[in-house]
Design a protein around this motif. Structure first.
Motif, short mmCIF file in Angstrom:
data_model
loop_
_atom_site.label_atom_id
_atom_site.label_comp_id
_atom_site.label_asym_id
_atom_site.label_seq_id
_atom_site.Cartn_x
_atom_site.Cartn_y
_atom_site.Cartn_z
N SER A 87 30.73 63.66 121.43
CA SER A 87 31.00 62.39 120.75
C SER A 87 29.72 61.85 120.15
N VAL A 88 29.86 61.13 119.06
CA VAL A 88 28.71 60.51 118.41
C VAL A 88 28.13 59.45 119.33
N ALA A 89 26.80 59.29 119.30
CA ALA A 89 26.13 58.32 120.17
C ALA A 89 26.77 56.95 120.06
N ALA A 90 26.94 56.27 121.20
CA ALA A 90 27.56 54.94 121.20
C ALA A 90 26.61 53.94 121.83
N ASP A 91 26.72 52.69 121.40
CA ASP A 91 25.89 51.64 121.98
C ASP A 91 26.51 51.13 123.26
N GLU A 92 25.92 50.10 123.86
CA GLU A 92 26.37 49.62 125.16
C GLU A 92 27.79 49.07 125.11
N GLU A 93 28.23 48.61 123.94
CA GLU A 93 29.56 48.05 123.83
C GLU A 93 30.59 49.12 123.48
N GLY A 94 30.13 50.38 123.35
CA GLY A 94 31.05 51.47 123.10
C GLY A 94 31.33 51.73 121.63
N SER A 95 30.74 50.94 120.73
CA SER A 95 30.95 51.17 119.31
C SER A 95 29.99 52.23 118.81
N SER A 96 30.34 52.85 117.69
CA SER A 96 29.52 53.92 117.13
C SER A 96 28.16 53.36 116.72
N ALA A 97 27.08 53.99 117.12
CA ALA A 97 25.73 53.54 116.81
C ALA A 97 25.01 54.60 116.00
N THR A 98 24.10 54.15 115.13
CA THR A 98 23.33 55.08 114.31
C THR A 98 22.23 55.71 115.16
N LEU A 99 22.17 57.02 115.16
CA LEU A 99 21.18 57.75 115.94
C LEU A 99 20.03 58.11 115.02
N GLY A 149 19.80 66.97 120.65
CA GLY A 149 21.04 67.44 121.25
C GLY A 149 22.24 66.56 121.04
N ARG A 150 22.11 65.51 120.25
CA ARG A 150 23.22 64.59 120.00
C ARG A 150 23.56 64.58 118.52
N VAL A 151 24.84 64.69 118.22
CA VAL A 151 25.29 64.74 116.83
C VAL A 151 25.12 63.37 116.18
N CYS A 152 24.55 63.36 114.98
CA CYS A 152 24.33 62.10 114.26
C CYS A 152 25.63 61.60 113.64
N GLY A 153 25.74 60.28 113.53
CA GLY A 153 26.87 59.71 112.83
C GLY A 153 26.76 59.95 111.33
N ASP A 154 25.52 59.95 110.83
CA ASP A 154 25.25 60.20 109.41
C ASP A 154 24.12 61.21 109.31
N ASP A 155 24.16 62.03 108.26
CA ASP A 155 23.06 62.97 108.02
C ASP A 155 21.84 62.21 107.52
N PHE A 156 20.65 62.75 107.88
CA PHE A 156 19.40 62.20 107.39
C PHE A 156 18.67 63.29 106.61
N GLN A 157 18.01 62.90 105.54
CA GLN A 157 17.28 63.88 104.74
C GLN A 157 15.87 64.05 105.26
N GLY A 158 15.42 65.29 105.33
CA GLY A 158 14.07 65.59 105.74
C GLY A 158 13.49 66.69 104.87
N VAL A 159 12.19 66.91 105.01
CA VAL A 159 11.53 67.99 104.27
C VAL A 159 10.65 68.78 105.22
N ILE A 160 10.59 70.08 105.00
CA ILE A 160 9.64 70.95 105.70
C ILE A 160 8.66 71.43 104.64
N ARG A 161 7.45 70.91 104.68
CA ARG A 161 6.44 71.27 103.68
C ARG A 161 5.86 72.65 103.99
N VAL A 162 5.34 73.29 102.98
CA VAL A 162 4.84 74.65 103.14
C VAL A 162 3.77 74.74 104.22
N GLN A 163 2.96 73.71 104.38
CA GLN A 163 1.89 73.73 105.39
C GLN A 163 2.40 73.51 106.80
N ASP A 164 3.68 73.14 106.94
CA ASP A 164 4.26 72.86 108.26
C ASP A 164 5.24 73.93 108.72
N VAL A 165 5.29 75.07 108.02
CA VAL A 165 6.24 76.12 108.37
C VAL A 165 5.77 76.92 109.58
#
Length: 204
Positions: free
Chosen positions: A67-79, A108-124
């Motif tokens: 299940s997508v991460a939830a806050d203390e009130e049980g509603s869907s929260a952004t991870l 290890g937890r599925v995000c509610g929304d996808d986030f964009q990231g980059v892997i730069r050549v110097q960080d491979v």
């Protein structure tokens, strides 16, 4: 019993030892995950017509979406990823300087929304950084395990695969066939045997 997170294409055990359930398939004699989720095994024991004979059947193995991460009130929260978070991401495009990815699992937890990231050549990679080429490290569609090294700018998280445990964990060949790692820098098509270069994560 429920295990840690697994990704599509990850071997879970020999086919003769389990009954395949939902979220898995059989490939080359192995039970393989079909989705991102958690492994659930359910023991099964049956008794034959003779009360004195007990017949054991293999446990059923399944993969279920967490299940997508939830806050203390049980509603869907952004991870949100943070520095040093371990993530799973899908390569969306590449150029000579970096690979752009969509992050869909954080620690290890599925995000509610996808986030964009980059892997730069110097960080491979950690070694021979000046010889790294993005085009032989990643391809669009690859599933990559990476670590967040910087929150970056407003649109991208900066990620790194500069560790043996980080890199491509699942990939298809140019022909669309699943591939498996044969060393730290190459993966092989399960159907044709064609070898392609990748920055491979430590095998499972």
């Amino acid at each position: 019993m429920t295990s840690a997170l697994v990704v599509p294409g990850q071997p879970l055990g020999p086919a003769h030892a389990y009954v395949p359930g939902s979220g898995v398939h059989v490939f080359n004699g192995q039970i393989v995950s079909s989705l991102v989720g958690q492994v659930v095994t359910t023991a099964s024991t049956s008794t034959s017509a003779s009360a004195s004979t007990l017949t054991s059947t293999p446990p059923t193995i399944s993969v279920v979406k967490p299940s997508v991460a939830a806050d203390e009130e049980g509603s869907s929260a952004t991870l949100l990823p943070d520095v040093n978070s371990e993530v799973l991401c899908r390569v969306t495009r590449i150029n000579a300087r970096q690979a752009t990815v969509a992050v869909f699992v954080v620690n290890g937890r599925v995000c509610g929304d996808d986030f964009q990231g980059v892997i730069r050549v110097q960080d491979v990679r950690q070694t021979e950084v000046d010889r790294v080429r993005i085009f032989t490290s990643f391809r669009p569609g690859d599933i990559v395990r990476a670590k967040v090294i910087s929150l970056g700018d407003q649109s991208n998280y900066y990620l790194s695969t500069a560790h043996n445990s980080l890199g491509v964990v699942m990939a298809n060949s140019e022909a669309g066939d699943p591939m498996y790692p044969i060393n730290w820098r190459e993966m092989k098509s399960s159907r044709t045997g064609v070898v392609e270069e990748r920055k491979v994560a430590k095998p499972f």
